[in-house]
Design a protein around this motif. Structure first.
Motif, short mmCIF file in Angstrom:
data_model
loop_
_atom_site.label_atom_id
_atom_site.label_comp_id
_atom_site.label_asym_id
_atom_site.label_seq_id
_atom_site.Cartn_x
_atom_site.Cartn_y
_atom_site.Cartn_z
N ALA A 143 0.09 3.94 -20.63
CA ALA A 143 -0.31 3.07 -20.71
C ALA A 143 -0.58 3.71 -22.59
CB ALA A 143 -1.41 2.08 -20.15
N THR A 144 -0.79 3.00 -23.25
CA THR A 144 -0.97 3.25 -25.00
C THR A 144 -2.33 2.44 -24.84
OG1 THR A 144 0.42 1.73 -25.43
CG2 THR A 144 1.68 3.72 -25.25
N ASN A 183 -1.07 -4.03 -20.12
CA ASN A 183 0.66 -3.41 -19.99
C ASN A 183 0.50 -2.26 -19.69
OD1 ASN A 183 1.19 -5.98 -21.73
ND2 ASN A 183 0.72 -5.17 -24.22
N VAL A 184 1.72 -1.61 -19.01
CA VAL A 184 1.86 -0.20 -19.33
C VAL A 184 3.31 -0.01 -18.70
CG1 VAL A 184 0.28 -0.46 -17.06
CG2 VAL A 184 1.75 -1.30 -16.34
N SER A 185 3.88 0.81 -18.44
CA SER A 185 5.05 0.75 -18.77
C SER A 185 5.80 1.70 -17.50
CB SER A 185 5.74 2.28 -19.56
OG SER A 185 5.31 1.49 -21.08
N ILE A 186 6.65 0.99 -16.66
CA ILE A 186 6.42 1.51 -15.07
C ILE A 186 8.29 3.33 -15.63
CG2 ILE A 186 8.50 2.14 -12.57
CD1 ILE A 186 4.59 1.36 -13.42
N ALA A 187 8.13 4.00 -15.11
CA ALA A 187 9.32 4.94 -15.90
C ALA A 187 10.32 5.87 -14.97
CB ALA A 187 8.91 5.72 -16.52
N GLN A 188 11.45 5.69 -14.95
CA GLN A 188 11.92 6.68 -13.42
C GLN A 188 13.02 7.90 -14.18
OE1 GLN A 188 14.62 4.18 -11.54
NE2 GLN A 188 15.05 5.87 -10.12
N LYS A 189 13.03 8.60 -13.66
CA LYS A 189 13.59 10.27 -14.25
C LYS A 189 15.19 9.93 -13.25
CE LYS A 189 10.50 13.01 -15.72
NZ LYS A 189 9.75 14.43 -15.40
N GLY A 190 15.88 10.34 -13.60
CA GLY A 190 17.40 10.27 -13.22
C GLY A 190 18.15 8.23 -13.00
N THR A 191 18.98 8.60 -12.22
CA THR A 191 19.81 7.52 -11.82
C THR A 191 19.78 6.88 -10.25
OG1 THR A 191 22.11 8.70 -11.66
CG2 THR A 191 21.52 7.48 -14.05
N LEU A 240 7.33 -7.76 -18.91
CA LEU A 240 7.50 -8.05 -20.28
C LEU A 240 9.34 -7.44 -20.63
CD1 LEU A 240 4.61 -6.40 -22.06
CD2 LEU A 240 5.54 -8.80 -22.04
N ARG A 241 10.17 -6.42 -20.13
CA ARG A 241 10.86 -6.06 -20.09
C ARG A 241 11.32 -4.96 -19.03
NH1 ARG A 241 13.04 -1.16 -22.14
NH2 ARG A 241 10.54 -0.75 -22.28
N GLY A 242 12.98 -5.40 -18.78
CA GLY A 242 13.36 -4.75 -18.01
C GLY A 242 12.49 -4.88 -16.45
N ALA A 243 11.32 -4.63 -16.34
CA ALA A 243 10.95 -4.41 -14.78
C ALA A 243 10.89 -5.39 -13.89
CB ALA A 243 9.75 -3.63 -14.78
N SER A 244 11.40 -5.51 -12.40
CA SER A 244 10.85 -6.76 -11.79
C SER A 244 9.86 -6.13 -10.72
CB SER A 244 12.24 -6.40 -11.04
OG SER A 244 12.53 -5.35 -10.53
N VAL A 245 9.35 -7.05 -10.24
CA VAL A 245 8.28 -6.87 -9.51
C VAL A 245 8.98 -7.77 -8.30
CG1 VAL A 245 5.50 -6.91 -8.67
CG2 VAL A 245 7.03 -5.94 -11.02
N GLU A 246 7.74 -7.20 -6.82
CA GLU A 246 7.91 -8.01 -5.86
C GLU A 246 7.00 -8.75 -5.08
OE1 GLU A 246 10.90 -7.18 -3.18
OE2 GLU A 246 12.21 -7.81 -4.32
N VAL A 247 6.20 -9.43 -4.75
CA VAL A 247 4.67 -9.68 -3.73
C VAL A 247 5.29 -9.48 -2.54
CG1 VAL A 247 3.02 -10.43 -3.33
CG2 VAL A 247 4.04 -11.09 -5.71
N GLY A 307 10.26 -0.19 -16.06
CA GLY A 307 10.01 -1.30 -17.84
C GLY A 307 9.08 -1.38 -18.09
N GLU A 308 8.35 -2.54 -18.42
CA GLU A 308 7.42 -2.84 -19.08
C GLU A 308 6.61 -3.97 -18.53
OE1 GLU A 308 7.11 -3.09 -23.62
OE2 GLU A 308 7.88 -1.47 -23.73
N LEU A 309 5.20 -4.00 -17.85
CA LEU A 309 4.58 -5.27 -17.06
C LEU A 309 3.32 -5.15 -17.78
CD1 LEU A 309 5.31 -3.76 -13.68
CD2 LEU A 309 6.49 -5.10 -14.71
N THR A 310 3.13 -6.23 -18.04
CA THR A 310 1.89 -6.89 -18.70
C THR A 310 0.80 -7.51 -17.73
OG1 THR A 310 2.72 -7.98 -20.40
CG2 THR A 310 -0.12 -8.32 -19.26
#
Length: 771
Positions: A664-665, A680-688, A710-717, A728-731
């Protein structure tokens, strides 16, 4: 025309009305007394005595504070004031014109004899004055009450940004100093520090008294009680040559206790003046009114703070303790019976013997003396104390009237000493002698039992009673009183009767004497101190674990002794392989004096760590007469003490094999007044590789209520939390945020925490708007 004006003055009635209303808190009249003795008393007793080094580490604060937190907390709004003024003027005039009615009747009559016809005409005219009651009502003067405060403006003024940053700087500096104040306590070589906890008990004599209690506490580096004959004599330093014990107090532990009151007050100050005119002038009815209403509406809301406990230093051995009256809804302020625990850091300086060594072989007993003043919480006036001699005379007179034997003032004084010393043998032996010497079997004073007879107060309490059979026994205290021979001899029955009578009252007299305070404003207690012989020693031989990271290098050496107060202790990291030395940027002695910690620049700046051979050196140049290297014999003149420790270097940077990370910035989490905020946080992953099916988002220090993508990420409850199904990015929307607390956001992969967690401090600011 003149008659018209007079008639107008005669018929005009004027009424003048003045009205006012002021709303303010109403309190009952508190109870006040003439003498401080009547207000109450304060007693003192020791709770515990602990060596400072045993508790210093746990008392060291670790407040979380950085520039962002300081800026958010600077210049808080502690009070709001809304005020509105209205001035309403109204005038009215009502007039009712006079009314007139006319009637006419024509009557015709014929004389039957003559046949003559007669016609008569009657005219009636009625005039009435005007009635103002029937006129249209005039508009009333508007009224305003405190209920209108709800409509006051809610706009809040801004703050000077320059002033805010200056206040934030001061706050940051103060918290930084607070985090060091336990470690940086004042101490010189030879001092021994103790944490002394005293209990001050405020005992008011009645309810509803508005007095603050000020108690001065003086600690004597001596057994003052023993010198006064009020305590058994303890051990004292016997080897002091030309010096003496002394002490100083540092009031640095729990020096304030405040009570807060969220206060909301409103006032409606209204002034009304009205003039009503009512009159009738030559048939014209008139009424008028003139009204003016002035309203001052004020609403104040803020935090009221009342100090219940404040400790301030008056001298090296004396502190002043202010025990404030509590806020009362009935009396505004009230003195309550309660106990206060006072913690004092006492630095004891033992005397020195002929060789210049500190004398610590014997234990010490210090004395705490308190002097209490009662001050009116509103006016600040101090209550005077009654003359001590008069009060003692009265108390001794009450004791003489209460107990048989007509004890003299000097006898009570000696018995008072024995009771304070807890010397029961001498106390009860004296009571037995008193019983035998009175020879009360034949009647008179000896026949008096408790509660049967009362003696009048004797103003000459320093004199012995006139009775020839009552003698002062304070000069003859040895021997067994029960077997003592008296003249004339007593029969066995009389002896037993006399002893029984006096032994019945002995224990009660003991308690009564202990409740007597020779001077009402003073109290005292004794505090034992266990001194020990100090032996200043650097850490024992050991292998030091040197930990390095990208930002710094650190090492801690343990099992030292009495290093507190050691000046100019230096740590150096020696690289024997490359023949270089790295000076420590910071060297710290633990609060208990038993370990040394040092920080160095990052080792990676000096080359390949694996190809270096390090050791740690501690050196002391100024150590006085206590050689921390324990060299025997000590060098003369004193030379620098140096000690080297082998070292193992360890990479303290966390190693992780997880391909996931969270970042988070933002510098902090902004929370509104309801404890809600977002980040706002960013979730990153190395590799494919496909993302782990058991990757969850975890939060500590707040409650996660909602997540926006916000961008790319997906979340399940899921039932066990928020599952991350893509980078991706989440709020993150959070609740239950507490200002200055740290919130930790991390990832958990298959039950294992991912190391790179995000830690952000909660900042208090304007409410956060959600879409």
């Amino acid at each position: 025309m003149r008659g018209y004006r007079y008639s107008l003055a005669g018929v005009v009635f004027m009424s003048l009305a003045l009205a006012g209303c002021i709303t303010a808190p109403q309190y009952e009249a508190p109870a006040r007394v003439k003498w401080a003795d009547e207000a109450g008393s304060v007693t003192v007793s020791p709770i515990s005595v602990t060596r400072w080094e045993d508790v210093a580490a746990s008392l060291q604060p670790k407040f979380k504070m950085d520039s962002d937190v300081a800026l958010a907390a600077s210049i808080p709004m502690t009070q709001t004031l809304d005020q509105r003024f209205s001035d309403i003027l109204a005038a009215s005039l009502q007039a009712a014109l006079p009314t007139a009615t006319a009637s006419r009747s024509v009557t015709t009559t014929t004389d039957p004899e003559t046949g003559e016809t007669t016609t008569s005409i009657d005219a009636t005219r009625t005039r009435r004055s005007g009635d103002p009651a029937n006129a249209p009502a005039a508009a009333a003067v508007p009224a305003t009450t405190a209920a209108a405060l709800a409509a006051l403006a809610a706009d809040k003024p801004g703050r000077d940004p320059m002033l805010r940053y200056l206040a934030a700087t001061a706050l940051l500096q103060e918290v930084t100093l607070l985090n060091r104040y336990v470690t940086d306590k004042i101490q010189t070589p030879g001092d021994q520090a103790f944490l002394v906890r005293l209990q001050l008990a405020v005992l008011p004599n009645r309810r509803g008294m508005p007095y603050d209690v000020l108690t001065d506490v003086t600690l004597h580096a001596d057994d003052v009680q023993a010198h006064a004959g009020l305590a058994p004599k303890g051990t004292a330093a016997s080897g002091c040559k030309g010096s003496y014990d002394s002490l100083s107090i540092v009031p640095m532990v729990v020096t304030d206790n405040l009570e807060g009151l969220q206060a909301s007050r409103s006032s409606d100050v209204a002034r009304q003046i009205g003039i009503a005119l009512l009159g009738t002038v030559q048939g014209i009815g008139a009424s008028g009114s003139f009204g003016r209403t002035t309203n001052l509406l004020r609403a104040t809301q803020g935090n009221e703070t009342n100090s219940l406990l404040t400790i301030a230093k008056l001298a090296d051995d004396t502190v002043r303790v202010r025990l404030g009256a509590v806020q009362s809804p009935t009396y505004q302020y009230a003195t309550l019976p309660r106990t206060h625990n006072i913690s004092l850091l006492v630095i004891y300086r033992p005397c020195k013997d002929a060789a210049g060594k500190f004398e610590t072989a014997q234990q010490r007993t210090i004395t705490a003396i308190t002097r209490t003043t009662f001050r009116d919480a509103m006016s600040g006036a101090a209550l005077p104390y009654e003359d001590a001699s008069n009060r003692l005379y009265r108390q001794m007179g009450e004791l003489r009237a209460k107990y048989p034997g007509r004890f003299s003032y000097l006898e009570f004084a000696r018995l008072y000493q024995w009771a304070n010393q807890q010397d029961r043998k001498r106390f009860f032996d004296y009571i037995d002698r008193k019983a035998l010497r009175t020879q009360g079997c034949g009647g008179g004073i000896g026949d008096t039992l408790i509660g049967v007879k009362r003696y009048p107060d004797d103003p000459k309490l320093l004199d012995m009673p006139d009775d020839s059979n009552l003698v002062d026994l304070t000069e003859n205290l040895d021997g067994d009183a029960v077997n003592e021979t008296v003249d004339p001899p007593l029969s066995a029955e009389c002896r037993e009767l006399s002893l029984a009578r006096y032994r019945m009252i002995a224990a009660a007299l003991w308690t009564d004497l202990l409740s007597v305070r020779p001077v009402g404003e003073f109290a005292y207690t004794r505090i034992p101190l266990a001194l020990r012989t100090t032996n200043r020693t650097l850490p024992v031989d050991q292998t030091a674990l040197v930990t390095y990271s990208q930002s710094e290098t650190s090492v801690t050496l343990s099992q030292a002794q009495d290093l507190i107060g050691l000046q100019r202790l230096r740590a150096t990291l020696l690289d024997g392989t490359n023949n270089r030395s790295i000076a420590a940027t910071e060297t710290t002695i633990a609060a208990d004096g038993a370990s040394v910690s040092a920080k160095f620049p990052p080792l990676k700046r000096f080359g390949d760590v694996a190809k270096s051979g390090y050791s740690v050196e501690l050196s002391v140049e100024d150590y006085g007469t206590d050689d921390p290297c324990n060299r025997n014999p000590p060098p003369a003149p004193a030379t620098a003490c140096r000690k080297t420790y082998s070292a193992v270097v360890f990479d303290g940077a966390p190693t992780t094999t997880s391909p996931y990370s969270v970042s988070a910035t933002a510098s902090g989490i902004v929370a509104d007044g309801n404890g809600k905020g977002r980040l706002n946080v960013s979730i990153a992953q190395k590799g494919t590789d496909p993302i782990s099916p058991k990757l969850f988002l975890r939060i500590e220090g707040a409650e996660l209520s909602k997540i926006d993508v916000l961008r790319g990420a997906s979340v399940e409850v899921k039932s066990d939390g928020w599952r991350i199904t893509g980078s991706g990015e989440l709020t993150l929307w959070m609740e239950n945020l507490i200002p200055n607390q740290v919130v930790t956001i991390s990832l958990e992969d298959n039950g294992t925490a991912v190391p790179n967690a995000v830690k952000k401090t909660v900042l208090s600011a304007a409410p956060v708007k959600r879409d």
